[in-house]
Motif scaffolding. Sequence first.
Motif, PDB file in Angstrom:
ATOM      1  N   ILE A   1       0.848  -1.197   0.000  1.00  0.00           N
ATOM      2  CA  ILE A   1       0.000   0.000   0.000  1.00  0.00           C
ATOM      3  C   ILE A   1       0.879   1.241   0.000  1.00  0.00           C
ATOM      4  CG2 ILE A   1      -1.830   1.276   1.169  1.00  0.00           C
ATOM      5  CD1 ILE A   1      -1.483  -2.197   2.318  1.00  0.00           C
ATOM      6  N   TYR A   2       0.835   1.992  -1.097  1.00  0.00           N
ATOM      7  CA  TYR A   2       1.547   3.261  -1.197  1.00  0.00           C
ATOM      8  C   TYR A   2       0.675   4.364  -0.593  1.00  0.00           C
ATOM      9  CZ  TYR A   2       5.028   1.462  -4.541  1.00  0.00           C
ATOM     10  OH  TYR A   2       6.050   0.770  -5.149  1.00  0.00           O
ATOM     11  N   MET A   3       1.326   5.337   0.042  1.00  0.00           N
ATOM     12  CA  MET A   3       0.629   6.520   0.569  1.00  0.00           C
ATOM     13  C   MET A   3      -0.536   6.110   1.480  1.00  0.00           C
ATOM     14  SD  MET A   3       0.585   8.617  -3.050  1.00  0.00           S
ATOM     15  CE  MET A   3       0.084   7.139  -3.959  1.00  0.00           C
ATOM     16  N   GLY A   4      -0.313   5.069   2.276  1.00  0.00           N
ATOM     17  CA  GLY A   4      -1.395   4.543   3.096  1.00  0.00           C
ATOM     18  C   GLY A   4      -1.246   4.745   4.579  1.00  0.00           C
ATOM     19  N   LEU A   5      -0.224   5.509   5.001  1.00  0.00           N
ATOM     20  CA  LEU A   5       0.055   5.620   6.427  1.00  0.00           C
ATOM     21  C   LEU A   5      -1.133   6.166   7.210  1.00  0.00           C
ATOM     22  CD1 LEU A   5       2.473   5.013   8.265  1.00  0.00           C
ATOM     23  CD2 LEU A   5       3.099   7.420   8.096  1.00  0.00           C
ATOM     24  N   SER A   6      -1.726   7.252   6.734  1.00  0.00           N
ATOM     25  CA  SER A   6      -2.842   7.862   7.459  1.00  0.00           C
ATOM     26  C   SER A   6      -4.124   7.047   7.351  1.00  0.00           C
ATOM     27  CB  SER A   6      -3.091   9.288   6.944  1.00  0.00           C
ATOM     28  OG  SER A   6      -3.488   9.266   5.583  1.00  0.00           O
ATOM     29  N   MET A   7      -4.150   6.093   6.406  1.00  0.00           N
ATOM     30  CA  MET A   7      -5.338   5.261   6.211  1.00  0.00           C
ATOM     31  C   MET A   7      -5.127   3.838   6.709  1.00  0.00           C
ATOM     32  SD  MET A   7      -7.504   7.299   4.825  1.00  0.00           S
ATOM     33  CE  MET A   7      -8.751   6.197   4.141  1.00  0.00           C
ATOM     34  N   ALA A   8      -4.106   3.633   7.537  1.00  0.00           N
ATOM     35  CA  ALA A   8      -3.771   2.279   7.992  1.00  0.00           C
ATOM     36  C   ALA A   8      -4.942   1.609   8.706  1.00  0.00           C
ATOM     37  CB  ALA A   8      -2.540   2.322   8.900  1.00  0.00           C
ATOM     38  N   ALA A   9      -5.637   2.345   9.561  1.00  0.00           N
ATOM     39  CA  ALA A   9      -6.741   1.745  10.324  1.00  0.00           C
ATOM     40  C   ALA A   9      -7.880   1.267   9.425  1.00  0.00           C
ATOM     41  CB  ALA A   9      -7.243   2.728  11.376  1.00  0.00           C
ATOM     42  N   PRO A  10      -8.437   2.125   8.557  1.00  0.00           N
ATOM     43  CA  PRO A  10      -9.525   1.632   7.697  1.00  0.00           C
ATOM     44  C   PRO A  10      -9.083   0.573   6.703  1.00  0.00           C
ATOM     45  CG  PRO A  10      -8.952   3.898   7.127  1.00  0.00           C
ATOM     46  CD  PRO A  10      -8.258   3.587   8.407  1.00  0.00           C
ATOM     47  N   ILE A  11      -7.841   0.650   6.219  1.00  0.00           N
ATOM     48  CA  ILE A  11      -7.354  -0.355   5.279  1.00  0.00           C
ATOM     49  C   ILE A  11      -7.261  -1.715   5.968  1.00  0.00           C
ATOM     50  CG2 ILE A  11      -5.293  -1.128   4.036  1.00  0.00           C
ATOM     51  CD1 ILE A  11      -4.890   1.829   3.216  1.00  0.00           C
ATOM     52  N   ALA A  12      -6.691  -1.746   7.166  1.00  0.00           N
ATOM     53  CA  ALA A  12      -6.590  -3.003   7.916  1.00  0.00           C
ATOM     54  C   ALA A  12      -7.980  -3.558   8.222  1.00  0.00           C
ATOM     55  CB  ALA A  12      -5.801  -2.786   9.204  1.00  0.00           C
ATOM     56  N   ALA A  13      -8.891  -2.681   8.613  1.00  0.00           N
ATOM     57  CA  ALA A  13     -10.252  -3.122   8.930  1.00  0.00           C
ATOM     58  C   ALA A  13     -10.941  -3.711   7.705  1.00  0.00           C
ATOM     59  CB  ALA A  13     -11.053  -1.944   9.479  1.00  0.00           C
ATOM     60  N   ARG A  14     -10.750  -3.084   6.551  1.00  0.00           N
ATOM     61  CA  ARG A  14     -11.358  -3.578   5.316  1.00  0.00           C
ATOM     62  C   ARG A  14     -10.817  -4.960   4.949  1.00  0.00           C
ATOM     63  NH1 ARG A  14     -15.849  -1.433   2.605  1.00  0.00           N
ATOM     64  NH2 ARG A  14     -15.843   0.839   2.722  1.00  0.00           N
ATOM     65  N   LEU A  15      -9.509  -5.120   5.040  1.00  0.00           N
ATOM     66  CA  LEU A  15      -8.902  -6.401   4.695  1.00  0.00           C
ATOM     67  C   LEU A  15      -9.373  -7.517   5.631  1.00  0.00           C
ATOM     68  CD1 LEU A  15      -5.244  -5.280   3.848  1.00  0.00           C
ATOM     69  CD2 LEU A  15      -6.920  -6.231   2.258  1.00  0.00           C
ATOM     70  N   MET A  16      -9.454  -7.227   6.920  1.00  0.00           N
ATOM     71  CA  MET A  16      -9.898  -8.255   7.868  1.00  0.00           C
ATOM     72  C   MET A  16     -11.377  -8.558   7.699  1.00  0.00           C
ATOM     73  SD  MET A  16      -7.674  -7.559  11.361  1.00  0.00           S
ATOM     74  CE  MET A  16      -8.023  -5.797  11.478  1.00  0.00           C
TER      75      MET A  16
END
Length: 279
Positions: free
Chosen positions: A193-208
Amino acid sequence: MGVSSGKGRRNDRLVVLGGGAPSRGPGRVWLVGAGPGDPELLTIKALKALQAAEVVVHDGLVSDEILDLAPASARRISVAKRKSRHSYSQDEINRMLVAFALDGLNVVRLKGGDPFIFGRGGEELEACREAGVDCDIVPGVTAALAASASAGAPLTHRGSAQAVTFVTGHAAKGGEPDLDWESLAKANQTVVIYMGLSMAAPIAARLMAAGRAGSTPALIVENASRAAERRLTTTLAGLAEAAANLNGPALLIVGEAMALAREGEGRTEVETLIREARA
């Protein structure tokens, strides 16, 4: 639009670029990948393009070490983009590249990483083609490759990662990206994930939520290949917490092969001493 004169200084605004008939033959644009930051990761072709540049239009994250490889006479123009703060719009950058080339100048558009990996190189190439300007592409080492190499964690692995996917952490107009989460949640693949630092929480939640196990190994690499590089190993479930205290630029890498990653700083003390001795 404004341009800089000399090394990093910028005039207030430039009203017209191009405007009249060119005083010499047509110039051309080079879209050059500067790599992730370490000057030693530049390609020979990128170095040659820089050495021949008359104008260098560069990203904010391109280091002075790399910019100094251009001739001292070359005009430098910073078009830095940091999150939502843009010194120039993409349309202004496109018009700038075309105008300088039509004035007969050799223009290097110097981009961090690779021009075609989340670098908007495709948009700049289209603008040049529409204007009849010759445009050459010089690929660069994208940050994912440098991050993977320094951490000792392969992006693909015969036993644990049969595919690798690069995605952006932000939608075109900001906010959460619209991705195929079910596809990305499949096991035995690496997701970068590029440029994803500030979106780490929603990205992790979506994947799980899509089925990827929270125990899946994950890696965060900040300032890949640079002296200030920092690597944090974690899991998908712990990704948001691990990312909370980082400022970037950083990559998030999720996948079973990240179990091989080494945590720690970028260059060792010995590597730093060797570089200083060579300087």
